[in-house]
Design an enzyme around this catalytic site. Sequence first.
Site, PDB file in Angstrom:
ATOM      1  N   GLU A 120      49.500  33.774  41.278  1.00 57.47           N
ATOM      2  CA  GLU A 120      50.287  33.990  40.054  1.00 57.47           C
ATOM      3  C   GLU A 120      51.009  32.704  39.647  1.00 57.47           C
ATOM      4  OE1 GLU A 120      52.121  37.713  41.582  1.00 57.47           O
ATOM      5  OE2 GLU A 120      51.481  38.517  39.651  1.00 57.47           O
ATOM      6  N   GLY A 156      51.096  36.316  44.962  1.00 59.54           N
ATOM      7  CA  GLY A 156      52.076  35.535  44.203  1.00 59.54           C
ATOM      8  C   GLY A 156      51.700  34.063  44.120  1.00 59.54           C
ATOM      9  N   ALA A 202      53.344  36.709  48.814  1.00 57.42           N
ATOM     10  CA  ALA A 202      54.746  37.081  49.016  1.00 57.42           C
ATOM     11  C   ALA A 202      55.057  37.076  50.504  1.00 57.42           C
ATOM     12  CB  ALA A 202      54.983  38.476  48.452  1.00 57.42           C
ATOM     13  N   GLU A 226      47.174  42.127  46.046  1.00 59.71           N
ATOM     14  CA  GLU A 226      48.299  43.065  46.166  1.00 59.71           C
ATOM     15  C   GLU A 226      47.876  44.516  46.378  1.00 59.71           C
ATOM     16  OE1 GLU A 226      48.086  40.558  44.085  1.00 59.71           O
ATOM     17  OE2 GLU A 226      50.006  39.525  43.934  1.00 59.71           O
TER      18      GLU A 226
END
Length: 690
Positions: free
Chosen positions: A105, A102, A63, A125
């Site tokens: 992900e 992310g 992110a 995270e």
Amino acid sequence: MTAAVAIRHHGPVAVVEIANPPVNALSRAVRVGLMEAVAALGADDGVAAVVISGGAGRFIAGADIREMNLAPEEPFLPDVVAALDALDKPVIAAIDGAALGGGLEIALACDARIGSGKALLGLTETRLGIIPGAGGTQRLPRVVGVAKAIPLICEGRILKAKEALDLGLLDEIVEGDLIAAAVARAQTQAKRRVSALPVPAGDAAEEDAAATQALKGAKGVPAIAEAVRVIRAARDGDFAAGMARERVAFLALRQSAEAAALRHLFFAEREAGKVPGLDGATPRPFGKVAVIGAGTMGAGIAVSLLDAGLSVTLVERDAEAAEAGLARVRGLYERPVKSGRLSEAQAEERVSRVSPTADWQRLADADLVIEAAFEDMAVKADIFQRLDAIARPGAVLASNTSYLDLDAIAAMTSRPQDVVGLHFFAPANVMRLLEIVRAEKTAPDVLATALVLAKKIGKQPVVAGNCDGFIGNRIYAVYRRHAEYLVEDGAAPEEVDAALEAYGFAMGIFAVSDMSGLDIAFAMRKRRAATRDPSERYVSIADVLCETGRLGRKTGAGWYAYDTAGKKSVDPRTGEIIAAARAEKSISPRAFAAEDIQRRLVSVMANEGAKELEEGIALRASDIDLAFVNGYGFPRLKGGPMFAADQMGLPEVLREVEAAHAAGGAGSEASALLKDLARTGGSFAQWRKT
Ligand code: NAD
């Protein structure tokens, strides 16, 4: 399409390439670009399959953490990932660098993941106090199983390509042209949505053990307990239910005070290396390093240099002391070998790179010399004069002094521009903090060298100006003084310690003093007695402890008593000494709640930090936070004393500091900067010296 995302067609395969330097963070432009690309490719009948790439040497590093402090903007990452998942054409992730957070992900929403040998995969995270929020907690267990997903997510572990392949997280490692291999694979790949896979049955005992282990290492980080619950929930219902659960937990954690503190530290670390006045300075080489003094600190410093692959000349007063120094270095490798972190052969190889000696001529060709001899100006003066005569021109001459005047040490040489402070913390091979002290004449390239050295040896550098105690010990002295005022005014040492431990410190200040020994501070107080401001309140309890032979843990008693196994207990004798000190000053003891103690001590630390900012000793508040978190056990989840003060609200901190001033007298005045910020609604975080 935004500039951050481009589509290239290779026959029937479309390659979506993300370009958001330096690391392809998932900024809004990337999310928008991906969303548009997925929509366009889904509708394009000429496209049979898709490859997602981050370009050469990259994938997506996670992110955009800067955006986390702002209100979230659409499209949200989970929606981008859901759109990718819903695409009815095969999608391959081609990973040639970091696929983290992310980024992984997104890769997990593809039908296959292939990578080069440089691929790095991880859901990191929890390091920022949150959990994966775009399906990571639900897709990873479907690929690697619940028992393996728990440590990967809870420890934020980053896997190399081979490890990821062994776990099945990568389907293939490609040597050669990754994009060509991805394009070829895309044409034969069947749809294999991770979200549609069952969670492997797994071994319940193994999962329980993984959960227990994760919680043990959690150290109070709420995200870890939550991650364990959400990962295990992957099995409780369908994929959509798991995703809903992940979302609720993610949003709550994202707003938590702990996550804000960890984000603050994340940026603080990146800021700390930015030092004004270094533009254009080229670091000097430091291939040949020498350490003078092989005591507690010298040996630890040597080990951190050896661990980074350097060779070290270890200089002592005589041959016997040099051999003792070598033995100390060897001793420091016993624990990592015992625990299996290092093999015997690795330790041996490292030790073989130390050359102990009493021959000062060996310093003649050193690039960098770090002095860690006794904390005594006469000793340092003699060493730096001798160094000046022996060291080659341009060698960096560093001192590990804790309190002495670095300008005075530099003045012992004819080359003060080459002198810098490298203040390591005990144990020097373990503690992450390295205070780099910039003396008045320290040359920019010498400071730049110190910063590169810090990076090389894996330390967190914080640049400090020259003053008594530099950034950290100066604040620590105020913290300790006020802890003692609290005791003299009525709190028991164990109450102060318990309050600090409840706040998140691993150990209270009195237990720490006992561990390091009360005699060093006692000697310093005696040295400074003549110059002390008589209107500063002086607490003599620690002096009496020392005078009665209670020097801390090493003598079996200090603030606490210790049994032969080293277990501490409250000691009535300490209570008597405290009671006598109160009686002598006619103080009637009053009670302090844990919150009173916490508020008082954090406030006085931040106040002293504010004085350092005013004086230019610290460049920015976040440097002070880094120093305290990495060198003094301040809880990471509170972000450091300056961050914690900002959270308390500076008007409240100022009120508390004024009360502390009333209790402490001279030396405890509120700083002008604190008063100013409290009045104008400012914060330490935003303050910059103008
Ligand atoms: P120490 O007493 O354990 O070690 C000092 C070593 O220096 C001894 O082995 C001694 O033989 C050697 N030495 C003394 N004079 C010498 C000389 N002229 N030439 C060569 N060797 C000489 O002390 P320490 O705790 O390792 O502290 C060393 C320095 O590090 C001090 O300046 C201290 O303030 C600083 N420091 C200590 C700590 C700590 O927690 N101990 C933390 C940070 C900084």
